[in-house]
Design a protein around this motif. Sequence first.
Motif, PDB file in Angstrom:
ATOM      1  N   UNK A  30      40.963  48.664  43.955  1.00  0.00           N
ATOM      2  CA  UNK A  30      39.871  48.051  44.719  1.00  0.00           C
ATOM      3  C   UNK A  30      39.816  48.614  46.134  1.00  0.00           C
ATOM      4  N   UNK A  31      38.620  48.927  46.579  1.00  0.00           N
ATOM      5  CA  UNK A  31      38.398  49.355  47.958  1.00  0.00           C
ATOM      6  C   UNK A  31      38.031  48.168  48.830  1.00  0.00           C
ATOM      7  N   UNK A  32      37.576  47.101  48.195  1.00  0.00           N
ATOM      8  CA  UNK A  32      37.197  45.897  48.911  1.00  0.00           C
ATOM      9  C   UNK A  32      37.451  44.674  48.062  1.00  0.00           C
ATOM     10  N   UNK A  33      37.948  43.624  48.694  1.00  0.00           N
ATOM     11  CA  UNK A  33      38.164  42.341  48.022  1.00  0.00           C
ATOM     12  C   UNK A  33      37.760  41.230  48.983  1.00  0.00           C
ATOM     13  N   UNK A  34      37.204  40.165  48.433  1.00  0.00           N
ATOM     14  CA  UNK A  34      36.801  39.035  49.273  1.00  0.00           C
ATOM     15  C   UNK A  34      36.862  37.753  48.456  1.00  0.00           C
ATOM     16  N   UNK A  35      37.354  36.702  49.095  1.00  0.00           N
ATOM     17  CA  UNK A  35      37.411  35.384  48.469  1.00  0.00           C
ATOM     18  C   UNK A  35      36.428  34.468  49.195  1.00  0.00           C
ATOM     19  N   UNK A  43      35.730  24.958  44.699  1.00  0.00           N
ATOM     20  CA  UNK A  43      35.636  26.141  43.837  1.00  0.00           C
ATOM     21  C   UNK A  43      35.915  27.390  44.658  1.00  0.00           C
ATOM     22  N   UNK A  44      36.546  28.390  44.030  1.00  0.00           N
ATOM     23  CA  UNK A  44      36.772  29.669  44.685  1.00  0.00           C
ATOM     24  C   UNK A  44      36.443  30.811  43.734  1.00  0.00           C
ATOM     25  N   UNK A  45      35.969  31.903  44.316  1.00  0.00           N
ATOM     26  CA  UNK A  45      35.757  33.154  43.590  1.00  0.00           C
ATOM     27  C   UNK A  45      36.271  34.274  44.482  1.00  0.00           C
ATOM     28  N   UNK A  46      37.067  35.151  43.900  1.00  0.00           N
ATOM     29  CA  UNK A  46      37.508  36.360  44.586  1.00  0.00           C
ATOM     30  C   UNK A  46      36.941  37.541  43.820  1.00  0.00           C
ATOM     31  N   UNK A  47      36.274  38.434  44.545  1.00  0.00           N
ATOM     32  CA  UNK A  47      35.686  39.625  43.934  1.00  0.00           C
ATOM     33  C   UNK A  47      36.416  40.862  44.443  1.00  0.00           C
ATOM     34  N   UNK A  82      27.379  49.527  38.288  1.00  0.00           N
ATOM     35  CA  UNK A  82      26.316  50.449  38.667  1.00  0.00           C
ATOM     36  C   UNK A  82      25.320  49.891  39.663  1.00  0.00           C
ATOM     37  N   UNK A  83      25.442  48.608  39.988  1.00  0.00           N
ATOM     38  CA  UNK A  83      24.497  47.988  40.924  1.00  0.00           C
ATOM     39  C   UNK A  83      24.825  48.386  42.363  1.00  0.00           C
ATOM     40  N   UNK A  84      23.810  48.429  43.189  1.00  0.00           N
ATOM     41  CA  UNK A  84      23.987  48.685  44.617  1.00  0.00           C
ATOM     42  C   UNK A  84      24.118  47.349  45.353  1.00  0.00           C
ATOM     43  N   UNK A  85      24.532  47.421  46.613  1.00  0.00           N
ATOM     44  CA  UNK A  85      24.620  46.205  47.407  1.00  0.00           C
ATOM     45  C   UNK A  85      23.249  45.547  47.515  1.00  0.00           C
ATOM     46  N   UNK A  86      22.217  46.360  47.736  1.00  0.00           N
ATOM     47  CA  UNK A  86      20.867  45.812  47.879  1.00  0.00           C
ATOM     48  C   UNK A  86      20.419  45.075  46.617  1.00  0.00           C
ATOM     49  N   UNK A  87      20.764  45.621  45.445  1.00  0.00           N
ATOM     50  CA  UNK A  87      20.389  44.968  44.183  1.00  0.00           C
ATOM     51  C   UNK A  87      21.106  43.631  44.019  1.00  0.00           C
ATOM     52  N   UNK A 136      31.046  38.936  45.918  1.00  0.00           N
ATOM     53  CA  UNK A 136      30.751  40.328  45.568  1.00  0.00           C
ATOM     54  C   UNK A 136      30.164  41.067  46.773  1.00  0.00           C
ATOM     55  N   UNK A 137      29.238  40.440  47.470  1.00  0.00           N
ATOM     56  CA  UNK A 137      28.631  41.074  48.643  1.00  0.00           C
ATOM     57  C   UNK A 137      29.666  41.316  49.737  1.00  0.00           C
ATOM     58  N   UNK A 138      30.538  40.346  49.972  1.00  0.00           N
ATOM     59  CA  UNK A 138      31.576  40.511  50.992  1.00  0.00           C
ATOM     60  C   UNK A 138      32.565  41.602  50.601  1.00  0.00           C
ATOM     61  N   UNK A 139      32.897  41.703  49.328  1.00  0.00           N
ATOM     62  CA  UNK A 139      33.803  42.753  48.860  1.00  0.00           C
ATOM     63  C   UNK A 139      33.160  44.131  49.024  1.00  0.00           C
TER      64      UNK A 139
END
Length: 152
Positions: A30-35, A43-47, A82-87, A136-139
């Motif tokens: 992973x190059x980026x991770x965010x909780x 509830x928590x999600x880590x991406x 395959x999705x971009x940040x904008x998508x 996901x966006x933060x990651x």
Amino acid sequence: MSDADMMQLYSKRILALAADIPHLGKIADAQGSAMKRSPQCGSTVTAHVRMEGGRIADFGQEVRACALGQASAGVLGQSVMGASRDEIAKGADQLRAMLKEAGPVPDAPWGGLEVLVPARDYPNRHASIMLSWQAALAAIDEAEAAGEAAHG
């Protein structure tokens, strides 16, 4: 909330999505991770993401949320590769509008979020539904910042 309302809210489709979330777990490179955590329900999600050419090349998610949050993570996981940040941001914005403003169901590939339309009437569940998208966006932001620093 009546039993009938609860049954509609936790429909078979929601429970099926919650039971089969794609890309569960961490990824090795992973190059980026965010909780992200919902203070309302805990509830928590880590991406975790690895980006290539501005698109998600690998993705993992650790989801500890109610069935609605899990279903949302399931829809994200189905089409995230395959999705971009904008998508992803567009899908998150459309999901938020669908829940809070009775907006339309998000565009493809996020149309599966239609199953969460009944949650409009339960604002206390909205934060959990949004967690996977926010994580996901933060990651992605972390991965992109790390990439810029490496090439800076």
